[in-house]
Design a protein around this motif. Structure first.
Motif, short mmCIF file in Angstrom:
data_model
loop_
_atom_site.label_atom_id
_atom_site.label_comp_id
_atom_site.label_asym_id
_atom_site.label_seq_id
_atom_site.Cartn_x
_atom_site.Cartn_y
_atom_site.Cartn_z
N ARG A 54 0.81 -1.23 0.00
CA ARG A 54 0.00 0.00 0.00
C ARG A 54 0.83 1.27 0.00
O ARG A 54 0.36 2.32 -0.42
CB ARG A 54 -0.92 0.00 1.23
CG ARG A 54 -2.01 -1.05 1.17
CD ARG A 54 -2.84 -1.06 2.44
NE ARG A 54 -3.92 -2.03 2.35
CZ ARG A 54 -4.67 -2.40 3.38
NH1 ARG A 54 -4.48 -1.87 4.57
NH2 ARG A 54 -5.63 -3.30 3.20
N SER A 148 8.63 0.34 -7.03
CA SER A 148 7.62 1.07 -6.26
C SER A 148 6.79 0.05 -5.48
O SER A 148 6.48 -1.02 -5.98
CB SER A 148 6.70 1.85 -7.21
OG SER A 148 5.59 2.38 -6.51
N ASN A 150 4.03 1.33 -3.79
CA ASN A 150 2.79 2.06 -3.60
C ASN A 150 1.72 1.56 -4.57
O ASN A 150 2.00 1.35 -5.75
CB ASN A 150 3.03 3.56 -3.82
CG ASN A 150 1.81 4.39 -3.46
OD1 ASN A 150 1.09 4.07 -2.53
ND2 ASN A 150 1.58 5.47 -4.20
N ARG A 151 0.52 1.33 -4.06
CA ARG A 151 -0.60 0.84 -4.87
C ARG A 151 -0.27 -0.48 -5.57
O ARG A 151 -0.60 -0.69 -6.74
CB ARG A 151 -1.01 1.89 -5.90
CG ARG A 151 -1.50 3.19 -5.26
CD ARG A 151 -1.92 4.20 -6.30
NE ARG A 151 -2.39 5.43 -5.67
CZ ARG A 151 -2.79 6.51 -6.35
NH1 ARG A 151 -2.76 6.50 -7.68
NH2 ARG A 151 -3.20 7.58 -5.71
N ARG A 152 0.35 -1.35 -4.82
CA ARG A 152 0.67 -2.69 -5.34
C ARG A 152 -0.22 -3.76 -4.69
O ARG A 152 0.11 -4.94 -4.71
CB ARG A 152 2.14 -3.03 -5.07
CG ARG A 152 3.12 -2.16 -5.84
CD ARG A 152 3.12 -2.51 -7.30
NE ARG A 152 4.18 -1.81 -8.03
CZ ARG A 152 4.45 -2.01 -9.32
NH1 ARG A 152 3.76 -2.87 -10.00
NH2 ARG A 152 5.42 -1.33 -9.90
N GLU A 153 -1.34 -3.34 -4.11
CA GLU A 153 -2.20 -4.29 -3.42
C GLU A 153 -2.66 -5.43 -4.33
O GLU A 153 -2.72 -6.58 -3.91
CB GLU A 153 -3.45 -3.59 -2.85
CG GLU A 153 -3.15 -2.55 -1.78
CD GLU A 153 -3.16 -1.15 -2.33
OE1 GLU A 153 -3.59 -0.24 -1.61
OE2 GLU A 153 -2.75 -0.98 -3.50
N LYS A 154 -2.98 -5.10 -5.57
CA LYS A 154 -3.47 -6.13 -6.50
C LYS A 154 -2.41 -7.20 -6.73
O LYS A 154 -2.70 -8.40 -6.75
CB LYS A 154 -3.87 -5.49 -7.83
CG LYS A 154 -4.48 -6.48 -8.81
CD LYS A 154 -4.93 -5.79 -10.09
CE LYS A 154 -5.52 -6.79 -11.07
NZ LYS A 154 -5.96 -6.12 -12.33
#
Length: 405
Positions: A54, A148, A150-154
């Motif tokens: 996240r 990165s 960040n925003r790697r939840e998927k």
């Protein structure tokens, strides 16, 4: 599509961690490899956000990672990160990470991913022999410096427990060496340590099952006891075993018991959740004993089950004076709030005891091993509260049997 980032790397390791290792402990320990004063091992929010993909790693990590000495990071991983992992699943971790790397189309084949030995994506995908700590440390440095989070939840959600376990049946495809540059006979003897051998060493607690001496690389023999049932023994014991059908039969029974213990510990790990243990221990640590305790007046079952006088005094002190009733009230409260499955928890404690009883000879050793297990589950906090909880289950009869003449 799977992506390599700190979150996916951490998730693979967390899913293959030792039964007593917590997510925040493992994540925080990895980050300490590059910055010794950036300690977030007690920060549930930050470690969880990082593992879930996240947020990006702090500059306190990325800046230090760029300046870190790669070999020092690898040495740190060997001493501090590997003990937190389930070394029976080294091959599983490698295979899962290889698959993630192969699936990440954003990474070119000539990109250097393992930064300890400068190994490229193409080299990693085609290799089946690794220096374990260097591979993990090298990938960690790459994810810390170049990816990165960040925003790697998927991407992280794809690394399910089922996905990681799918590689368990193939883990013996991976072998492990102490160095990629084997140039002498001393190192060559260490190269025979494949994942199957590592699994056996872990199963046997690093000791020869015959003489209890430490199993050392280059000084062990693999004995086939029956089809699919192997055991590592030291060189000194090997000859006597090979020539004796009776000794082989005895070792086969020992092997079966070892496998049962391994299965039991894995089951214990899945049945006792970290959150449940932590909540109970925290409530015991901050609770107040019940003033009017029935156990002050009633006979104690403890007297009928503990022959060790020192342990008997300790457990009595922890159960009498209202501690038993306090723990009972806490468990009842959690059950009423649907935060604890009491019957499952009781069964898990009993299985923990039965497993420890199989391995250990003295009641004090059994008691202390159960306490240490809960202490680790509770994040290494409130050791005395863990002693109270195990003492409660001694009185309840999940721990220790009645002594018979």
């Amino acid at each position: 599509m799977k992506k390599l980032c700190f979150g996916t790397l951490a998730t693979v390791l967390v899913r293959c961690s030792a039964p007593t290792t917590t997510q925040k402990q493992l994540v925080g320990t990895m980050l300490l490899s590059v910055n010794k004063i950036y300690d977030i091992r007690t920060d549930d929010g930050t470690t969880s956000a990082l593992a879930l993909g996240r947020v990006n790693l702090s500059d306190e990590v990325t800046v230090y990672a760029r300046a870190a000495e790669p070999t020092a990071v690898a040495a740190y991983f060997k001493s501090n990160v590997l003990p937190l992992l389930n070394l029976n699943r080294c091959g599983t971790m490698i295979l899962a990470l290889k698959d993630i790397i192969a699936s990440d189309t954003d990474i070119s084949d000539d990109c250097e991913l393992e930064l300890i030995n400068k190994k490229t994506k193409a080299e990693i995908i085609t290799r089946d022999t690794f220096v374990f700590e260097e591979f993990l440390a090298g990938l960690f440095l790459y994810t810390a410096i170049y990816t990165s989070n960040n925003r790697r939840e998927k991407a992280v959600r794809e690394i399910t427990d089922t996905y990681v376990k799918s590689f368990d049946s193939r883990r013996n495809e991976i072998s492990f060496v102490s160095s990629y540059g084997i140039g002498n006979m001393e190192l060559l003897t260490e190269a025979v340590l494949d994942s199957g051998t590592i699994n056996l060493i872990a199963e046997e607690n690093g000791l020869c099952p015959c003489c209890a001496k430490p199993l050392q690389s280059g000084h062990t023999i693999l004995i086939e006891l029956s089809r699919g049932m192997d055991m590592l023994v030291c060189v000194g014991c090997a000859a006597g075993i090979q020539s004796s059908a009776e000794k082989k039969a005895e070792l086969l029974e020992t092997k079966k018991q070892m496998q049962l213990r391994t299965e039991a510990m894995e089951a214990i790990s899945s049945n006792i959740t970290v959150d449940a243990v932590r909540e109970i221990i925290e409530m015991i640590g901050s609770g107040e004993p019940v003033t009017e305790s029935d156990l002050r007046m009633l006979p104690l079952k403890i007297d009928e089950k503990i022959s060790d006088r020192m342990l008997l005094r300790k457990v009595k002190a922890l159960v009498v004076d209202g501690m038993y009733e306090m723990v009972n009230d806490i468990i009842s409260q959690l059950a009423a709030a649907n935060r604890l499955n009491v019957r499952q928890f009781e069964r898990s404690i009993k299985r923990m005891y039965e497993d420890a009883d199989d391995r250990l000879d003295f009641q004090s050793e059994i008691f202390n091993s159960l306490v240490r297990y809960l202490f680790a589950k509770a994040g290494q906090k409130n050791y005395e509260a863990c002693e109270v909880l195990i003492s409660y289950f001694v009185q309840r009869c999940e721990v220790f049997h009645e002594i018979t003449e």
